[in-house]
Scaffold this motif. Structure first.
Motif, PDB file in Angstrom:
ATOM      1  N   TRP A 156      19.160  30.766  48.444  1.00 58.82           N
ATOM      2  CA  TRP A 156      17.966  29.625  46.551  1.00 58.82           C
ATOM      3  C   TRP A 156      16.813  30.778  47.177  1.00 58.82           C
ATOM      4  CZ3 TRP A 156      18.644  23.953  45.628  1.00 58.82           C
ATOM      5  CH2 TRP A 156      20.332  24.139  44.717  1.00 58.82           C
ATOM      6  N   GLY A 157      16.423  30.634  48.349  1.00 49.96           N
ATOM      7  CA  GLY A 157      14.761  31.300  48.962  1.00 49.96           C
ATOM      8  C   GLY A 157      14.943  32.776  48.720  1.00 49.96           C
ATOM      9  N   TRP A 158      16.282  33.197  48.902  1.00 49.64           N
ATOM     10  CA  TRP A 158      16.787  35.066  48.911  1.00 49.64           C
ATOM     11  C   TRP A 158      16.727  34.787  48.050  1.00 49.64           C
ATOM     12  CZ3 TRP A 158      15.792  32.719  53.637  1.00 49.64           C
ATOM     13  CH2 TRP A 158      15.224  33.389  54.660  1.00 49.64           C
ATOM     14  N   ASP A 159      17.156  34.357  46.596  1.00 48.91           N
ATOM     15  CA  ASP A 159      17.921  34.352  45.301  1.00 48.91           C
ATOM     16  C   ASP A 159      19.039  34.195  44.811  1.00 48.91           C
ATOM     17  OD1 ASP A 159      17.246  34.981  42.165  1.00 48.91           O
ATOM     18  OD2 ASP A 159      16.354  37.083  42.902  1.00 48.91           O
ATOM     19  N   SER A 160      19.866  33.747  45.745  1.00 44.15           N
ATOM     20  CA  SER A 160      21.358  34.122  45.653  1.00 44.15           C
ATOM     21  C   SER A 160      21.765  32.486  45.759  1.00 44.15           C
ATOM     22  CB  SER A 160      21.734  34.828  46.574  1.00 44.15           C
ATOM     23  OG  SER A 160      23.276  34.769  46.415  1.00 44.15           O
ATOM     24  N   GLY A 161      22.785  32.246  46.121  1.00 45.65           N
ATOM     25  CA  GLY A 161      23.793  30.890  46.006  1.00 45.65           C
ATOM     26  C   GLY A 161      25.236  30.735  46.458  1.00 45.65           C
ATOM     27  N   TRP A 162      25.548  30.027  46.833  1.00 43.52           N
ATOM     28  CA  TRP A 162      26.968  29.868  46.977  1.00 43.52           C
ATOM     29  C   TRP A 162      28.238  30.256  45.764  1.00 43.52           C
ATOM     30  CZ3 TRP A 162      27.921  29.858  51.820  1.00 43.52           C
ATOM     31  CH2 TRP A 162      27.550  28.992  52.246  1.00 43.52           C
ATOM     32  N   SER A 163      27.473  30.295  44.310  1.00 42.10           N
ATOM     33  CA  SER A 163      27.407  30.975  42.767  1.00 42.10           C
ATOM     34  C   SER A 163      25.865  30.962  42.315  1.00 42.10           C
ATOM     35  CB  SER A 163      28.782  29.386  42.302  1.00 42.10           C
ATOM     36  OG  SER A 163      27.663  28.416  42.653  1.00 42.10           O
ATOM     37  N   LYS A 164      25.867  31.240  41.599  1.00 39.67           N
ATOM     38  CA  LYS A 164      25.581  31.848  40.135  1.00 39.67           C
ATOM     39  C   LYS A 164      24.899  30.209  39.995  1.00 39.67           C
ATOM     40  CE  LYS A 164      23.534  34.952  36.359  1.00 39.67           C
ATOM     41  NZ  LYS A 164      24.605  36.033  36.027  1.00 39.67           N
ATOM     42  N   GLU A 165      23.750  30.402  39.026  1.00 39.42           N
ATOM     43  CA  GLU A 165      23.004  28.868  39.007  1.00 39.42           C
ATOM     44  C   GLU A 165      23.923  28.326  37.620  1.00 39.42           C
ATOM     45  OE1 GLU A 165      18.957  26.099  38.429  1.00 39.42           O
ATOM     46  OE2 GLU A 165      19.062  28.984  38.246  1.00 39.42           O
ATOM     47  N   GLU A 166      24.956  27.016  37.715  1.00 38.02           N
ATOM     48  CA  GLU A 166      24.950  26.545  35.999  1.00 38.02           C
ATOM     49  C   GLU A 166      26.458  27.330  35.854  1.00 38.02           C
ATOM     50  OE1 GLU A 166      21.619  26.183  33.274  1.00 38.02           O
ATOM     51  OE2 GLU A 166      20.966  24.502  34.906  1.00 38.02           O
ATOM     52  N   SER A 167      27.202  28.518  36.948  1.00 35.41           N
ATOM     53  CA  SER A 167      28.194  28.465  36.556  1.00 35.41           C
ATOM     54  C   SER A 167      29.618  28.273  38.281  1.00 35.41           C
ATOM     55  CB  SER A 167      27.753  29.808  36.268  1.00 35.41           C
ATOM     56  OG  SER A 167      27.383  30.993  37.609  1.00 35.41           O
ATOM     57  N   PHE A 168      30.322  29.433  37.702  1.00 34.22           N
ATOM     58  CA  PHE A 168      31.665  29.405  38.722  1.00 34.22           C
ATOM     59  C   PHE A 168      31.231  31.154  39.136  1.00 34.22           C
ATOM     60  CE2 PHE A 168      33.179  25.482  39.643  1.00 34.22           C
ATOM     61  CZ  PHE A 168      33.860  24.372  38.230  1.00 34.22           C
ATOM     62  N   ASP A 169      30.561  31.700  38.516  1.00 33.29           N
ATOM     63  CA  ASP A 169      30.190  32.785  39.159  1.00 33.29           C
ATOM     64  C   ASP A 169      29.610  33.120  40.435  1.00 33.29           C
ATOM     65  OD1 ASP A 169      30.356  35.845  39.187  1.00 33.29           O
ATOM     66  OD2 ASP A 169      28.330  35.985  37.888  1.00 33.29           O
ATOM     67  N   GLY A 172       7.467  14.225  62.233  1.00 28.37           N
ATOM     68  CA  GLY A 172       6.487  14.561  61.295  1.00 28.37           C
ATOM     69  C   GLY A 172       8.099  15.134  60.047  1.00 28.37           C
ATOM     70  N   VAL A 173       7.082  15.668  58.739  1.00 30.58           N
ATOM     71  CA  VAL A 173       8.948  15.805  57.836  1.00 30.58           C
ATOM     72  C   VAL A 173       7.976  16.046  56.600  1.00 30.58           C
ATOM     73  CG1 VAL A 173       9.890  14.659  55.589  1.00 30.58           C
ATOM     74  CG2 VAL A 173       9.472  13.570  58.083  1.00 30.58           C
ATOM     75  N   ALA A 174       8.593  17.552  56.347  1.00 29.32           N
ATOM     76  CA  ALA A 174       7.837  19.096  55.322  1.00 29.32           C
ATOM     77  C   ALA A 174       8.761  19.098  54.186  1.00 29.32           C
ATOM     78  CB  ALA A 174       7.546  19.699  56.131  1.00 29.32           C
ATOM     79  N   PRO A 175       8.508  19.355  52.942  1.00 33.45           N
ATOM     80  CA  PRO A 175       9.024  20.063  52.174  1.00 33.45           C
ATOM     81  C   PRO A 175      10.083  20.701  52.623  1.00 33.45           C
ATOM     82  CG  PRO A 175       7.487  20.059  51.038  1.00 33.45           C
ATOM     83  CD  PRO A 175       7.294  19.632  52.832  1.00 33.45           C
ATOM     84  N   LEU A 176      11.184  21.609  51.830  1.00 37.16           N
ATOM     85  CA  LEU A 176      11.919  22.471  52.760  1.00 37.16           C
ATOM     86  C   LEU A 176      11.701  23.740  52.654  1.00 37.16           C
ATOM     87  CD1 LEU A 176      15.965  22.048  51.466  1.00 37.16           C
ATOM     88  CD2 LEU A 176      14.415  21.709  53.798  1.00 37.16           C
ATOM     89  N   PRO A 177      11.170  24.727  53.527  1.00 36.99           N
ATOM     90  CA  PRO A 177      10.647  25.853  53.532  1.00 36.99           C
ATOM     91  C   PRO A 177      11.239  27.097  52.848  1.00 36.99           C
ATOM     92  CG  PRO A 177      11.431  24.813  55.649  1.00 36.99           C
ATOM     93  CD  PRO A 177      11.897  24.273  55.163  1.00 36.99           C
ATOM     94  N   ALA A 178      10.205  27.954  51.986  1.00 39.00           N
ATOM     95  CA  ALA A 178      10.791  28.148  50.808  1.00 39.00           C
ATOM     96  C   ALA A 178      11.337  29.784  51.428  1.00 39.00           C
ATOM     97  CB  ALA A 178       9.834  28.885  49.826  1.00 39.00           C
ATOM     98  N   GLY A 179      11.601  30.533  50.146  1.00 40.47           N
ATOM     99  CA  GLY A 179      12.105  32.053  50.776  1.00 40.47           C
ATOM    100  C   GLY A 179      11.272  32.889  50.496  1.00 40.47           C
ATOM    101  N   PRO A 180      12.328  34.553  50.740  1.00 40.87           N
ATOM    102  CA  PRO A 180      11.090  35.245  50.683  1.00 40.87           C
ATOM    103  C   PRO A 180      10.954  36.172  49.134  1.00 40.87           C
ATOM    104  CG  PRO A 180      12.959  36.170  51.680  1.00 40.87           C
ATOM    105  CD  PRO A 180      13.279  34.320  51.573  1.00 40.87           C
ATOM    106  N   VAL A 181      11.869  35.096  48.084  1.00 31.43           N
ATOM    107  CA  VAL A 181      11.970  35.500  46.872  1.00 31.43           C
ATOM    108  C   VAL A 181      11.489  34.435  46.147  1.00 31.43           C
ATOM    109  CG1 VAL A 181      12.928  36.386  44.973  1.00 31.43           C
ATOM    110  CG2 VAL A 181      13.688  37.729  47.288  1.00 31.43           C
ATOM    111  N   GLU A 182      12.315  32.690  46.286  1.00 32.98           N
ATOM    112  CA  GLU A 182      12.047  31.856  45.783  1.00 32.98           C
ATOM    113  C   GLU A 182      11.286  30.820  46.107  1.00 32.98           C
ATOM    114  OE1 GLU A 182      12.510  31.876  42.734  1.00 32.98           O
ATOM    115  OE2 GLU A 182      13.614  33.679  41.959  1.00 32.98           O
ATOM    116  N   SER A 183      10.383  30.243  45.889  1.00 37.09           N
ATOM    117  CA  SER A 183       9.554  29.295  46.319  1.00 37.09           C
ATOM    118  C   SER A 183       9.929  27.970  45.345  1.00 37.09           C
ATOM    119  CB  SER A 183       8.085  28.735  46.421  1.00 37.09           C
ATOM    120  OG  SER A 183       7.662  30.033  45.160  1.00 37.09           O
ATOM    121  N   GLU A 184      10.024  27.499  44.266  1.00 34.57           N
ATOM    122  CA  GLU A 184      10.368  26.977  43.216  1.00 34.57           C
ATOM    123  C   GLU A 184      12.225  26.843  42.834  1.00 34.57           C
ATOM    124  OE1 GLU A 184       7.922  25.459  41.602  1.00 34.57           O
ATOM    125  OE2 GLU A 184       6.776  26.898  43.295  1.00 34.57           O
TER     126      GLU A 184
END
Length: 458
Positions: free
Chosen positions: A241-254, A317-329
């Protein structure tokens, strides 16, 4: 949009309404009931839902029921306390707690065996990658009529956690042992490396720290990748997700795992292992490795929080998951498990099961369970003060809930999809196989699972 347009692009994209119904508008089962007619299963006339809710009018709850669990997060002690509290609070229903497996896979296998062999439980612990296949196999019931009959306050559940179980405008489970991944790090190693006591904002920033950590900490690795069999499909969603991708497109089977962005994200991690030699891959449990000092940092479940802190001989120490170069939200996936009710038991047992589930997930129990395990509170009204006072690091997990995102369909809705991801990631990260070739192969495997095992049932 009509039903004929719900599936397009070779049948791989599924209309969001079929999965999330009215939840995208913030409308809960209770709100629908207030509008008249009780919980909706029609999708507003668009989804073509045929879910039939059970009518519990005039049903009296069974006297004795069983609750099958795999004790996620070593929760047997606190679960027993909650069951005992329920049994002591009234005399109509007695719940028996049964350890039905050492993990989600074992409990799933036992549940499948019970479909033909009898002796079904009344409540079952459902992991994020198993509940949908139970629904497809018509083995669990929709719970909305129980919500109404027993007056569940569904508005009080954390929205993203309850909506994870929404399909065809009906809920098929209730959140219970819910988690998000966290970034765990060794504060002693951070100090030796001259770093502040904060976690990295991004994976690229952490990449800049890995050499310092490797040189100064004395640990074998700066970072330990999670054990692939149990965690690859889940935690690596954050990287994709941080690199603006995923196993599949958000909310789909693409299926998008072979995209250039996915390949770049996974190549980034592979380089840590083979090129820079600052990262390893856990064989069994990355939290055990981390607590033993094998690595300066890792990623693990919030359900591992208490175990990590008590096992380590250093400040964690505990922190939120790091962001990627494209997505941070919205880069953190939800995870963990909920509880559901089998279909092939009597309405009396189902009603009794629902009565206990309501108790199990009330704010008081939600806090008790979270305090004992590290899982996130599932109720909005649950006051986390006691949890944070006992374990200050838990605040990170609670705050991170606002940045969560439901998991990729390819992982949670494709039977065996998670295993395919683990196998292909193992080829990349432990066998040094080509990233693009493995992701192309994974895409083919996931699309076949969808076509053969899912599409005919939706």
């Amino acid at each position: 949009m009509n039903n004929s347009s719900n599936l397009h692009r070779s049948g791989l994209i599924l209309d969001r309404r079929r999965f999330l119904g009215l939840s995208a508008l913030g409308i809960s089962a209770a709100a629908l009931s207030a509008c008249g007619g009780g919980p909706s299963t029609s999708g507003g006339g668009n989804s073509g839902s045929t879910v039939e809710q059970i009518d519990f009018s005039g049903v009296k709850p069974a006297k004795e029921i069983t609750f099958w669990t795999s004790n996620p997060g070593d929760s047997i002690k606190v679960s027993t306390e909650i069951v005992d509290a329920f049994n002591s609070s009234q005399s109509d229903i007695t719940v028996k707690l049964v350890t039905a497996g050492a993990d989600y896979e074992e409990i799933a296998q036992k549940f499948q065996t019970a479909q033909t062999g009898g002796n079904l439980p009344d409540i079952i612990n459902l992991s994020d990658v198993w509940w949908f296949r139970y629904k497809m196999n018509d083995q669990i019931i929709p719970l909305d009529s129980l919500f109404e009959a027993l007056e569940f306050d569904t508005d009080d559940y954390v929205d993203s956690l309850l909506s994870d179980y929404l399909y065809d405008d009906a809920h098929w489970a209730v959140p219970w042992a819910r988690s998000t991944p966290l970034f765990y790090y060794n504060l002693d190693h951070w100090k030796k490396a001259g770093l502040s006591d904060q976690g990295p904002q991004s994976w690229e920033e952490f990449g800049e720290w890995t050499t310092k950590l490797a040189e100064s900490s004395g640990a074998k690795f700066a970072f330990q990748l999670p054990a692939l069999a149990g965690y690859a499909g889940w935690t690596l969603q954050n990287n994709l997700w941080g690199w603006d991708s995923g196993w599949s497109k958000e909310e789909s089977f693409d299926i998008t795992c072979s995209s250039a962005e996915s390949v770049e994200a996974l190549s980034f991690l592979k380089d840590w292992v083979y090129k820079d030699k600052v990262a390893g891959v856990a064989g069994v449990d990355q939290i055990q490795d981390f607590a033993a000092g094998v690595a300066s940092a890792t990623v693990g479940s919030t359900g591992d929080l208490i175990n990590a802190i008590t096992s380590a001989k250093f400040d964690v120490g505990v922190a939120p998951l790091p962001a990627g170069p494209v997505e941070s939200e919205r880069i953190c996936p939800t995870g963990g498990s909920g509880v559901g009710i089998p279909k092939d038991i009597s309405p009396e047992r189902q009603l009794a099961a629902g009565t206990f589930i309501k108790f199990l997930t009330e704010p008081e129990q939600a806090i008790k369970f979270s305090e004992a395990t590290g899982y996130v509170p599932i109720r909005k009204s649950a006051d986390p003060a006691a949890i944070v006072k006992k374990t200050p690091q838990a605040q990170v997990a609670i705050d991170q809930l606002a940045n969560t995102r439901s998991q990729d369909y390819a992982r949670v809705f494709l039977p065996g999809g998670d295993l395919e991801m683990a196998n292909h990631m193992a080829a990349i990260l432990t066998e040094n196989k080509d990233v693009q070739a493995e992701m192309d192969s994974l895409k083919t495997a996931l699309e076949k699972i969808y076509t053969d095992q899912v599409k005919p049932h939706i």
